[in-house]
Design an enzyme around this catalytic site. Structure first.
Site, PDB file in Angstrom:
ATOM      1  N   ALA A 292       0.782  -1.240   0.000  1.00  0.00           N
ATOM      2  CA  ALA A 292       0.000   0.000   0.000  1.00  0.00           C
ATOM      3  C   ALA A 292       0.814   1.291   0.000  1.00  0.00           C
ATOM      4  CB  ALA A 292      -0.957   0.002   1.190  1.00  0.00           C
ATOM      5  N   ALA A 293       1.953   1.339   0.681  1.00  0.00           N
ATOM      6  CA  ALA A 293       2.673   2.615   0.822  1.00  0.00           C
ATOM      7  C   ALA A 293       3.119   3.148  -0.538  1.00  0.00           C
ATOM      8  CB  ALA A 293       3.885   2.422   1.734  1.00  0.00           C
ATOM      9  N   PRO A 294       3.128   4.469  -0.709  1.00  0.00           N
ATOM     10  CA  PRO A 294       2.901   5.514   0.298  1.00  0.00           C
ATOM     11  C   PRO A 294       1.431   5.794   0.620  1.00  0.00           C
ATOM     12  CG  PRO A 294       3.444   6.521  -1.795  1.00  0.00           C
ATOM     13  CD  PRO A 294       3.601   5.046  -1.995  1.00  0.00           C
ATOM     14  N   GLY A 295       0.481   5.298  -0.190  1.00  0.00           N
ATOM     15  CA  GLY A 295      -0.918   5.409   0.198  1.00  0.00           C
ATOM     16  C   GLY A 295      -1.833   6.166  -0.732  1.00  0.00           C
ATOM     17  N   LYS A 297      -2.875   5.411  -3.775  1.00  0.00           N
ATOM     18  CA  LYS A 297      -3.853   4.489  -4.372  1.00  0.00           C
ATOM     19  C   LYS A 297      -4.818   3.959  -3.306  1.00  0.00           C
ATOM     20  CE  LYS A 297      -0.608   2.999  -7.977  1.00  0.00           C
ATOM     21  NZ  LYS A 297       0.593   3.696  -7.444  1.00  0.00           N
ATOM     22  N   ASP A 362       0.216  -3.409  -6.385  1.00  0.00           N
ATOM     23  CA  ASP A 362       1.203  -2.505  -6.974  1.00  0.00           C
ATOM     24  C   ASP A 362       2.534  -2.779  -6.269  1.00  0.00           C
ATOM     25  OD1 ASP A 362       1.969  -0.293  -8.695  1.00  0.00           O
ATOM     26  OD2 ASP A 362       2.149   0.887  -6.873  1.00  0.00           O
ATOM     27  N   CYS A 424       5.197   0.731 -12.087  1.00  0.00           N
ATOM     28  CA  CYS A 424       5.665   1.971 -12.709  1.00  0.00           C
ATOM     29  C   CYS A 424       6.988   1.658 -13.402  1.00  0.00           C
ATOM     30  CB  CYS A 424       5.806   3.093 -11.694  1.00  0.00           C
ATOM     31  SG  CYS A 424       6.760   2.675 -10.229  1.00  0.00           S
TER      32      CYS A 424
END
Length: 543
Positions: A292-295, A297, A362, A424
Site C-alpha cells: 500500500a505505501a505511500p498510500g 492508491k 502494486d 511503474c
C-alpha cells in the site's frame, strides 16, 4: 573548629582572605557569621576582594543569537542532509524508501521549499562536488560521518547563494573556501571548459517537463469546487479519462496550497490515478491493497467506495508505514485499516479476508517509468554513461520473481472477483512476462484478462495472445511509463458464465428437483449452492 549539624546548609566562599559564611536551618536560630580576618580589615578590604574576583558569567562569552534567515538556512541544510542520506542509501541498495518528493514533503520536514531545492540542486551538482572534495582532501574522519551535510554546504559555497554559514560544519568548510574554489578552477581546465555553467552542463541530465496532475479527494471536496478554487490561481481543466483528476500547467508548486495541506487535493500522476479506477471498487466492498505505501492508491480506493466498506492497506516496510498512516489520516479515509505485515504471509483462507472481493497489487518494481517524476535521473545510479549491467539485470530478475509470487498469491483468495496488477516500470520482464507466466494459474482459478479503459490506445507489447487487454503509458508521450493488467473472475457477477446448452440445463434442473429442500432451509441451501458453481443456473440465460 566549628561543628555544623546534619540539617544545616552551608555556603562556603574560599579565597586568599579565607572568609566563610555559615547559614543554618531550623535547628539554628538566626544567622551566624564567622570571620577569620583581623579586626583591622574593614569593609573596604572586602570590597577590594570582590572587585578582584572575576564573574563566572563574564568568563563565558554569549553566543550571538541567529537571525531568522540564519536559522532558516541552518535547519534547511540539516533537513536536506537527512533526506539526501535516505535517497543515496536507497539508491545504493537499489531499494528506495521513497521518492525524493515523498521524502521532502513528508510531515516531518518543516522547511519544504528550501529543503527540496537544496536536495535537487545538490544532486545535480553531486559529481562535481565529490570531485572537488576529493581533490581538496576535505572529508576527514570526522566529517566523513556527515558527508551528506558536507555535500549540501559545499553546494551552497560553490554554486548557491552565500546566505549565512552558521554552524560547525559551515565554519569548517568556509575556512577552506579558497582551496575548494582553486580545485574547481583546476577542474574547469581539466574538462576543457571556460565557464562553470559549461561544466555543470557536462554532468547534468535535462529535466523532463510534464503537466501537473492533482486528484481531488472526493471524501472531502467535490471536483467542481476544487476546479473553481484552483482556477483562481492556475489554468485548470478536467482530465478526459479519470473523473476526479485535474490537469494544471507544468511546474505548478502546490505543496503549500491549502487544499493540499488539508487533504482535499492530492498530488498524484495520471497513470497512478488510473490504477484504482481500473479496479473499479464499489461502495460496501472489502478491498485489499497488497503493497500500500505511500498510500495514494489506498485513499483513492476509499474515495471511489465513498468511504463505505473496508480497505485493508497492507505494507511490510516499517519506514513506509508512517507515511501511509499520515496519508490515510490526512485524507479522512476512515474505512481504511493499515496492516503492518507481509502480503505473501496472509492466509487466503483466513476468515479475516473471507469477504475480500478485490485486490490492488502494486508491488515493488524498478521505478523505471517514473524517473522524471521521482527525479531518479539525479541519482548516482542514473548518471550519464551508466547503462543496464549485470547487477541491474539481476535486480530486475529478483523483482520479477517477487512480482510473480505476489500476483499468484492475490489470485488465490477464494472470494476475490477482481485483481489489478500495476507497475511503474517500462521493462517487459516486470510487465508482460509476469502476466504471461501467471495466465495458466489465473485460468485455473476462473480468472481472465479484462480491458481497463478501452478508449486508451496504448496497449501491452504483443508478446502473447491477449496482450491487447493490457494497458501501458509511454515514457515519452505520457511522460511516465506505467503498466496495468486487470483480472476478473469469469463465474462471478462481474462476468456471467457462458450460456449452457439445453441438455446441460435439463440435467441441472433434475438435480435441483431431486435435492429440493424445505423452505425453512432455503437460505442455507442458497449459500451452499453459491459455493457450487457447477450446480448454478443463470436464470437470465434460461430459454
Amino acid at each position: 573548629m566549628y561543628f555544623l549539624g546534619p540539617m544545616e546548609e552551608r555556603r562556603v566562599y574560599t579565597s586568599s582572605l579565607l572568609s566563610k559564611t555559615v547559614r543554618s536551618n531550623a535547628s539554628c536560630r538566626g544567622r551566624v557569621q564567622v570571620s577569620l580576618l583581623p579586626p583591622s580589615h574593614s569593609l573596604a578590604t572586602m570590597a577590594r576582594f570582590k572587585a578582584k574576583q572575576p564573574s563566572g558569567a563574564a568568563e563565558k562569552p554569549k553566543k550571538p543569537r541567529m537571525s531568522s534567515a540564519e536559522r532558516s538556512a541552518y535547519f534547511a541544510r540539516r533537513e536536506a542532509a537527512k533526506v539526501l542520506r535516505s535517497v543515496l542509501q536507497g539508491d545504493a541498495r537499489r531499494r528506495a524508501v521513497g521518492s525524493i518528493k515523498s521524502l521532502v514533503y513528508s510531515p516531518s520536514v518543516k522547511n519544504k521549499k528550501a529543503t527540496f531545492a537544496l536536495v535537487c540542486q545538490t544532486l545535480k551538482h553531486l559529481p562535481i562536488i565529490k570531485d572537488v572534495l576529493e581533490a581538496a582532501n576535505v572529508l576527514n574522519s570526522r566529517w566523513k560521518r556527515q558527508e551528506e551535510l558536507v555535500y549540501i554546504i559545499t553546494y551552497d559555497i560553490l554554486f548557491g547563494q552565500e546566505i549565512s554559514f552558521v554552524g560547525d560544519a559551515e565554519k569548517f568548510l568556509v575556512q577552506r573556501k579558497v582551496s575548494l574554489q582553486s580545485v574547481l578552477a583546476q577542474l574547469l581546465v581539466r574538462k576543457k571548459v571556460k565557464r562553470i555553467e559549461d561544466l555543470i552542463y557536462l554532468y547534468q541530465t535535462p529535466d523532463v517537463s510534464k503537466p501537473r496532475y492533482v486528484r481531488v479527494n472526493t471524501l472531502k471536496m467535490g471536483v467542481d469546487s476544487a476546479l473553481i478554487e484552483l482556477g483562481k490561481q492556475y489554468m485548470v481543466q478536467k482530465d478526459d479519462l479519470v473523473p476526479d483528476l485535474l490537469k494544471l500547467p507544468p511546474k505548478c508548486d502546490l505543496h503549500d496550497h491549502p487544499l493540499v495541506m488539508n487533504g482535499s487535493v492530492l498530488m498524484q500522476g495520471k497513470a497512478s490515478s488510473m490504477v484504482a479506477a481500473a479496479l473499479g471498487p464499489e461502495p460496501g466492498w472489502e478491498v485489499l491493497d497488497a503493497c500500500a505505501a505511500p498510500g495514494n492508491k489506498t485513499v483513492h480506493l476509499a474515495a471511489l467506495m465513498r468511504g463505505k466498506g473496508r480497505v485493508i492497506a497492507c505494507e511490510l516496510n516499517k519506514e513506509r508505514i508512517k507515511r501511509l498512516e499520515d496519508i490515510v489520516r490526512l485524507s479522512g479515509a476512515h474505512n481504511v485499516e493499515v496492516l503492518h505485515g507481509d502480503f505473501l504471509s496472509l492466509d487466503p483462507k483466513d476468515p479475516l479476508y473471507s469477504k475480500v472481493c478485490a485486490i490492488l497489487l502494486d508491488p515493488s518494481c524498478s521505478g523505471s517509468g517514473t524517473v522524471a517524476e521521482r527525479l531518479d535521473h539525479l541519482l548516482p545510479s542514473y548518471a550519464a554513461g551508466q547503462v543496464a549491467n549485470t547487477d541491474e539485470e539481476e535486480r530486475l530478475n529478483k523483482l520479477a520473481s517477487f512480482q510473480k509470487k505476489a500476483l499468484a498469491h492475490a489470485l488465490c483468495f477464494p472470494q476475490v472477483e477482481r485483481v489489478v496488477y500495476s507497475t511503474c516500470s517500462i521493462h517487459q520482464i516486470e510487465n508482460e512476462d509476469v502476466v504471461k507466466s501467471i495466465l495458466p494459474l489465473a485460468a485455473s482459478h476462473g480468472f481472465q484478462l479484462a480491458t481497463p479503459f478501452p478508449q486508451w490506445n496504448r496497449r501491452g507489447l504483443p508478446v502473447f495472445e491477449g496482450s491487447e487487454h493490457l494497458l501501458r503509458t509511454d515514457l515519452v508521450e505520457d511522460k511516465e511509463g506505467f503498466f496495468i493488467a486487470l483480472f476478473v473472475r469469469k463465474d462471478r457477477t462481474v462476468l456471467k458464465p457462458d450460456r449452457p446448452d439445453s441438455s446441460q440445463l435439463s440435467k441441472r434442473k433434475r438435480r435441483l428437483n431431486k435435492n429440493k429442500v424445505p423452505t425453512l432451509f432455503g437460505g442455507m441451501f442458497k449459500m451452499w449452492l453459491y459455493c457450487r458453481p457447477n450446480l448454478r443456473i443463470d436464470q437470465k440465460n434460461t430459454p
